[in-house]
Design a protein around this motif. Structure first.
Motif, PDB file in Angstrom:
ATOM      1  N   ILE A 160       0.840  -1.197   0.000  1.00  0.00           N
ATOM      2  CA  ILE A 160       0.000   0.000   0.000  1.00  0.00           C
ATOM      3  C   ILE A 160       0.876   1.248   0.000  1.00  0.00           C
ATOM      4  O   ILE A 160       0.661   2.193  -0.770  1.00  0.00           O
ATOM      5  CB  ILE A 160      -0.947  -0.010   1.213  1.00  0.00           C
ATOM      6  CG1 ILE A 160      -2.007  -1.104   1.053  1.00  0.00           C
ATOM      7  CG2 ILE A 160      -1.625   1.357   1.370  1.00  0.00           C
ATOM      8  CD1 ILE A 160      -2.911  -1.264   2.268  1.00  0.00           C
ATOM      9  N   ILE A 180      -8.587   1.970   3.209  1.00  0.00           N
ATOM     10  CA  ILE A 180      -8.194   1.060   2.125  1.00  0.00           C
ATOM     11  C   ILE A 180      -8.328  -0.392   2.559  1.00  0.00           C
ATOM     12  O   ILE A 180      -8.911  -1.226   1.858  1.00  0.00           O
ATOM     13  CB  ILE A 180      -6.748   1.361   1.684  1.00  0.00           C
ATOM     14  CG1 ILE A 180      -6.662   2.717   0.989  1.00  0.00           C
ATOM     15  CG2 ILE A 180      -6.228   0.267   0.755  1.00  0.00           C
ATOM     16  CD1 ILE A 180      -5.249   3.194   0.746  1.00  0.00           C
ATOM     17  N   VAL A 188      -6.467   0.500  -3.225  1.00  0.00           N
ATOM     18  CA  VAL A 188      -5.370   1.473  -3.231  1.00  0.00           C
ATOM     19  C   VAL A 188      -5.589   2.522  -4.309  1.00  0.00           C
ATOM     20  O   VAL A 188      -5.510   3.732  -4.063  1.00  0.00           O
ATOM     21  CB  VAL A 188      -4.012   0.765  -3.446  1.00  0.00           C
ATOM     22  CG1 VAL A 188      -2.901   1.782  -3.639  1.00  0.00           C
ATOM     23  CG2 VAL A 188      -3.693  -0.143  -2.262  1.00  0.00           C
ATOM     24  N   ILE A 206      -0.836   8.658   2.640  1.00  0.00           N
ATOM     25  CA  ILE A 206      -1.155   7.227   2.599  1.00  0.00           C
ATOM     26  C   ILE A 206      -1.641   6.755   3.960  1.00  0.00           C
ATOM     27  O   ILE A 206      -2.626   6.005   4.066  1.00  0.00           O
ATOM     28  CB  ILE A 206       0.079   6.413   2.160  1.00  0.00           C
ATOM     29  CG1 ILE A 206       0.577   6.895   0.794  1.00  0.00           C
ATOM     30  CG2 ILE A 206      -0.253   4.926   2.101  1.00  0.00           C
ATOM     31  CD1 ILE A 206       1.925   6.338   0.394  1.00  0.00           C
TER      32      ILE A 206
END
Length: 421
Positions: free
Chosen positions: A131, A152, A181, A145
């Protein structure tokens, strides 16, 4: 224009067939030196001639040819066409996976692409590490992220396996994580190929809902390749129809989809004695309305128009569904129910009633058979290409057995009626 997300001008992509090099640098240099001296290629195969003028044209295949279009920000565009039409090649060129032979591409925004199962994943890394890796490749910072990480993982449904190397994931788990993702990270443009067909029906519906959400609420531009016309119709306002690498049409989806479905340029392959012929197939719902495509897990009616030239006894009929890999997934033989027919010359209608169409969404080719005592009267391969999709009435949980690779039993009834003269 400020509102244009993707602009493509005279885009073409050519591929060279056969061997490009000799396999070693020394032999490549020897070939080059012979060419500049005007001599014969020293590595030609026995009996092969060096025809520069003709051979070059024969060895080049144009996967895309002179394609031009503009896509506005926040628009969702479907890309449809037969296998080999150039759909995946177009996405690969737009994603910068491969470079165009000629033409120009202008894009505004970060691009996330899902072109193949596990695109951008390293098999030795865990789901968690991939990821972060994938997000970094897309240009995201670690904080961005991390902010989306839990969302996610929850969407992909792989919490239990998030710290397991992805090489141990199934293809379905790969796709779920890869799509999660690509859809959740902060990119402005999203390319999605046919990989969603690997997932189950519930996950496909979930993905379509997510793409619709990010397009409308976040203004993300989406290009979506699919053989499911139902998915294209529900998600994409516009569609591009490709034929033999050329753009045949770029218009509203409700105008482009019928053009794709009515394309009969592939001639069916016929065999048999020809005493009885099948001329056409009509798809209808339980209310008798004509359908352009079928919905999975719903009641459907398939009507075949049949013409008998001479009297034939003990006739049985079949409709067979092949997937895109030419593998048989379902066969509907009337003699499954010990039913055969004695036909006199004339026109007939054979109606298949299928209470629940147990096929996953996707594209299928129909094959028709007519037999009499194991004698093939007519067989038509590639009789018709149909699309199976999902609608809002499709069940969220599938209880009936489904198949994509093996022949299985499909509950049905068949009735043959003679048409009025």
């Amino acid at each position: 224009m400020q509102n244009i997300a993707i602009k493509v001008e005279n885009l073409s992509k050519a591929y060279q067939l056969g061997e490009i090099g000799t396999g070693t640098i020394s032999k490549d240099l020897a070939r080059w030196y012979a060419r500049i001296q005007g001599k014969e290629d020293p590595f030609l195969r026995i009996g092969e001639t060096h025809e520069r003028a003709n051979k070059r044209n024969l060895d080049v295949v144009w996967s895309l040819k002179d394609i031009s279009f503009e896509i506005e920000k926040g628009d969702t565009v479907g890309i449809i066409g037969r296998n080999g039409a150039g759909k995946s090649t177009l996405l690969k060129v737009l994603s910068r996976v491969t470079s165009p032979t000629t033409g120009r591409i202008t894009g505004k925004g970060r691009i996330a692409s899902l072109l193949e199962v596990g695109t951008g994943f390293h098999p030795e890394l865990t789901g968690r590490e991939n990821i972060y890796l994938n997000g970094s490749i897309l240009g995201m910072r670690k904080k961005e992220i991390a902010r989306k990480f839990d969302e996610i993982v929850d969407f992909a449904g792989v919490e239990r396996y998030i710290d397991t190397p992805v090489k141990r994931y199934s293809s379905g788990m790969y796709v779920r994580l890869a799509f999660a993702v690509a859809a959740h990270l902060e990119s402005e443009i999203l390319f999605v190929d046919e990989v969603l067909a690997v997932g189950d029906a519930e996950f496909q519906r979930k993905c379509l809902g997510k793409m619709n959400e990010v397009s409308k609420s976040e203004g993300k531009t989406i290009l979506f390749v699919s053989h499911s016309m139902d998915s294209i119709h529900s998600l994409c306002r516009k569609s591009i129809l490709l034929k033999h690498g050329q753009m045949h049409c770029f218009d509203a989806s409700e105008k482009v989809i019928p053009l794709y479905l009515s394309d009969n340029e592939v001639m069916p392959k016929k065999s048999g004695t020809g005493e009885i012929n099948v001329s056409s197939l009509t798809l209808r719902d339980k209310n008798g309305n004509n359908l352009d495509f079928l919905n999975a897990y719903q009641e459907v009616y398939l009507s075949l128009n049949v013409h008998c030239k001479v009297p034939v006894k003990d006739v049985s009929f079949a409709l067979c569904f092949n997937n895109i890999h030419k593998l048989r997934v379902c066969s509907l033989w009337t003699n499954f129910t010990d039913k055969t027919y004695n036909l006199e010359p004339g026109d007939y209608t054979l109606i298949y009633k299928i209470p629940t169409l147990n096929l996953i969404p996707g594209s299928y080719e129909l094959v028709t058979y007519i037999e009499s005592k194991s004698r093939v009267i007519e067989r038509i391969d590639d009789f018709k290409e149909i699309t199976v999709g999902l609608n809002q009435d499709s069940p969220k949980r599938i209880t009936e057995p489904i198949s994509t690779t093996g022949v299985y039993w499909q509950n049905f009834t068949a009735e043959l009626h003679r048409n009025n003269a």
